[in-house]
Design a protein around this motif. Structure first.
Motif, PDB file in Angstrom:
ATOM      1  N   ILE A   1       0.839  -1.206   0.000  1.00  0.00           N
ATOM      2  CA  ILE A   1       0.000   0.000   0.000  1.00  0.00           C
ATOM      3  C   ILE A   1       0.869   1.248   0.000  1.00  0.00           C
ATOM      4  O   ILE A   1       1.684   1.427   0.894  1.00  0.00           O
TER       5      ILE A   1
ATOM      6  N   LEU B   1      -9.661   9.589   4.779  1.00  0.00           N
ATOM      7  CA  LEU B   1      -9.066   8.944   3.620  1.00  0.00           C
ATOM      8  C   LEU B   1      -8.803   7.491   3.982  1.00  0.00           C
ATOM      9  O   LEU B   1      -8.551   7.184   5.139  1.00  0.00           O
ATOM     10  N   MET B   2      -8.868   6.589   3.010  1.00  0.00           N
ATOM     11  CA  MET B   2      -8.455   5.214   3.300  1.00  0.00           C
ATOM     12  C   MET B   2      -7.602   4.683   2.159  1.00  0.00           C
ATOM     13  O   MET B   2      -7.893   4.927   0.990  1.00  0.00           O
ATOM     14  N   PHE B   3      -6.557   3.963   2.539  1.00  0.00           N
ATOM     15  CA  PHE B   3      -5.634   3.344   1.594  1.00  0.00           C
ATOM     16  C   PHE B   3      -5.687   1.847   1.835  1.00  0.00           C
ATOM     17  O   PHE B   3      -5.433   1.397   2.948  1.00  0.00           O
ATOM     18  N   TYR B   4      -5.991   1.103   0.799  1.00  0.00           N
ATOM     19  CA  TYR B   4      -6.299  -0.319   0.953  1.00  0.00           C
ATOM     20  C   TYR B   4      -5.467  -1.156  -0.007  1.00  0.00           C
ATOM     21  O   TYR B   4      -5.221  -0.730  -1.146  1.00  0.00           O
ATOM     22  N   GLY B   5      -5.023  -2.318   0.410  1.00  0.00           N
ATOM     23  CA  GLY B   5      -4.302  -3.203  -0.503  1.00  0.00           C
ATOM     24  C   GLY B   5      -3.679  -4.376   0.218  1.00  0.00           C
ATOM     25  O   GLY B   5      -3.993  -4.655   1.385  1.00  0.00           O
TER      26      GLY B   5
END
Lengths: 437, 437
Positions: free
Chosen positions: A137, A299-303
């Motif tokens: 990510i 905010l969201m960071f996804y992976g």
């Protein structure tokens, strides 16, 4: 083809990430050259055993057991050995010989980050570490650059794939911790010794790195409050679900404002979060970093949080950045510690709690419990009482599930001790924090 | 306090984003100086009318109607006027006078990007545009830097908050398009003239920017296939829900591999996506960019797509980057067009389709329809036939919902024409693409 300058790249470690990095560096050499403005020439790969089996086939002539010689003359050193030593020694050697360093070593950065960043500062080298924070990510550059004009208020992050996999299966299948862990070990999602994951050590290292970055403050690993998930059982999962929550192991990095000014809290523990929260829908071994910033909002960071080839993507992004800097100059993504906020102990944190007690099924017990909570400055939001056992009156034991309003961790902790000693509480079944509001 | 060098910052435009940028630049001046390594001195704000009301109170002495004079001598020019002219002229003037430019102007970049990036290249200036791609979501640096060592295969993005708000309310409330649009206009989620949003023009501009960045290719706006959401009605929403889908307006940027090598497709249209897909849970006016990369796997970036203060966060991040570059040198986040892949028309795209037909309720009709699809190289995955009206046999009309396997858009389009002309199809109710696998 453009005639690019060549940069010498040394790779330390050829495990699941390292071997993928080596493979991609060779496979996409032309594209990487265009993007970096330089040809990235892999000059050697330091390994412990040149004959060990690898995920990706590597040219035998690149393999060496002599890391120190390999580092000499390298423009960029990629450290993917893991562990503290000899990784620390090699990274410092690389910096002092003028190389930029790319590392995915969270343990190293969480324990020796200041030493390494200081060494880099002194010689004008840069240390890149996208792969150390949340696997594939991209989170370093968003925090370091994109949000540089904003103020991060809180990060809540799922940064350990193994524990998320286990908790997700416990939640969806109603399984017990030990059974899912055994299965995860069989499937390769958990190590034979799962301590680093299930006790939250891995998550705590990543929390220290994320908090350092978000709050421009050097956060030492021992300032991170850490609890693992080994105490989570099916009944807690059921109780959480019944109340509309799911249990996740979260790394919480929070800016606190008090009379003495600003401080930060960094903590890793299993928490309840509302099922409607974006983090609740992060399933399996995936990771996600939820950031609340003053101006940008949520905010969201996804992976993918792990995996050889996925993490290799983060490493190669850093290698391209390091190469660009070699060509064009400029600053890297190094630590900024100018804010240098104090890190407070977990007792100073306020959050909501979900307390499960077994109490004597007698008149007046609820009043006693409520009185102790009130004296302890813990305000009750919800209560649910159920009879334990076959449901017949007089079985002697009732289960009390109490949801609190926001309370100070220290008050809560002392109050739970008083409840346990009160005579009417048979057993404190569980105390879980509720995050996400 | 550190005695930093001063950088002169000129702001063009003081609308909802510009006034917030001005406010935050002043409010967080000390913190921004620490992060940038320079004091960011707001030397003036060019506006059309110095007496117009603003979201944030601004010092009268900073306001001017003379943008050209303001630009002279600025180190960093922030362009938040919107529209093509005079924004284009001012941006080019700023570049040619040696300033770095920060802009949130997607229309300008999507139509005059190459001209602007070329002008910047020639004088060694940089153009930063995080706010132009997906509002407050940090997506430029992840694509440009973090994924620089990877290969993006596909982006599917919700980049227009207004249409997502409308479609989300249609989905959750079973409302009709016109009613929700009217309500959105009343609440300020949609403009009085909603064309730019509901016809997909805004999303197409952002798609061109994202695709340019992801594929290192200059994508002209007129190469973006664009369809809006005005034809979406309650019955399509119901049919989508019944089949396990939700309808979203997606910007799809895709790398295609064919016998003649690689090419890309960039398209904006309403599509069905599976309700379990992470994009399906993006509600309200939020945006999200879902990225599929060769090594990193699936990544998603989620946040506010619009809003004055949210977008100001992205602008200020760029301002800090530009300031760091002024101090330390190095490269910015400018365009890279070295791959320069051809952009193919939508007819060359393959995807799945969800076709709704009204047909004569006669024996043999399904066989005829299936035959036409088969001749057209469109393979059927699922079929559902229901009787229209009161359900009595012999009402004359049946509704046929066909889910296809992947087919070429051109084949599909010709096949639908043949169905319409076949004599057994009374009406082609809708043809929607299914994305996300």
């Amino acid at each position: 083809m453009t005639d690019y300058r060549r940069l010498r790249v040394a790779l330390l470690g050829a495990g699941s990430v390292g071997s993928q990095v080596a493979g991609l560096l060779r496979q996409h050499a032309d594209e990487l050259a265009d993007r970096a403005g330089a040809r990235l020439e892999l000059v050697g790969i330091a390994v412990r055993d040149v004959d060990a089996p690898r995920d990706v086939e590597l040219p035998r002539e690149l393999l060496t057991t002599d890391a120190e010689t390999l580092i000499v003359g390298a423009d960029i050193v990629i450290e993917l050995m893991g562990g503290i030593e000899p990784a620390r020694t090699y990274v410092l050697q690389a910096i002092n010989s003028g190389a930029d360093v790319v590392t995915g070593n969270k343990a190293l950065l969480a324990t020796h980050g200041p030493e390494i960043f200081d060494a880099a500062d002194q010689v004008g080298a840069e240390v890149y570490y996208e792969a150390a924070a949340a696997g594939a990510i991209p989170i370093i550059r968003p925090l370091r650059d994109s949000l540089a004009g904003d103020r991060v208020q809180r990060i809540m992050a799922i940064v350990n794939g193994t524990t998320n996999y286990i908790l997700d299966r416990m939640d969806t299948e109603g399984a017990e911790f030990a059974d899912v862990l055994a299965d995860a070990q069989r499937l390769g999602y958990a190590e034979a010794d799962p301590t680093a994951d299930v006790e939250g050590f891995d998550a705590a290292q990543k929390a220290a790195i994320l908090a350092s970055l978000a709050f421009h403050t050097a956060v030492p690993l021992d300032a991170v409050h850490r609890e693992g998930i080994t105490a989570i059982d099916k009944s807690m999962m059921d109780s959480a679900r019944h109340a509309g929550y799911v249990i996740k192991l979260l790394a919480v990095c929070e800016r606190l404002t008090g009379p003495e000014g600003e401080s930060i809290s960094v903590r890793v523990y299993p928490t309840l979060i509302d099922r409607a929260h974006p983090l609740a829908s992060v399933h399996g071994a995936n990771n996600a970093v939820f950031v609340q910033a003053e101006a940008a909002g949520n905010l969201m960071f996804y992976g993918a949080g792990a995996g050889g080839v996925q993490t290799a993507s983060a490493v190669l992004g850093d290698v391209v950045s390091a190469a660009r800097r070699h060509i064009a100059g400029g600053v890297g993504v190094g630590e900024s510690t100018l804010a240098n906020l104090p890190v407070v102990p977990v007792g100073r944190v306020t959050t909501r709690y979900h307390i499960t007690l077994e109490v004597d099924d007698q008149p007046g017990v609820l009043a006693t419990v409520a009185g102790i909570l009130s004296e302890g400055r813990v305000s009750i939001a919800t209560v649910e009482q159920t009879v334990v056992g076959d449901g017949e009156a007089g079985s002697g034991i009732a289960r009390l599930v109490i949801g609190t309003h926001k309370a100070l961790e220290q008050d809560l902790s002392e109050t739970v001790d008083r409840l346990a000693a009160s005579g009417v509480v048979e057993r404190v079944v569980s105390v879980l924090r509720v995050e996400g509001d």
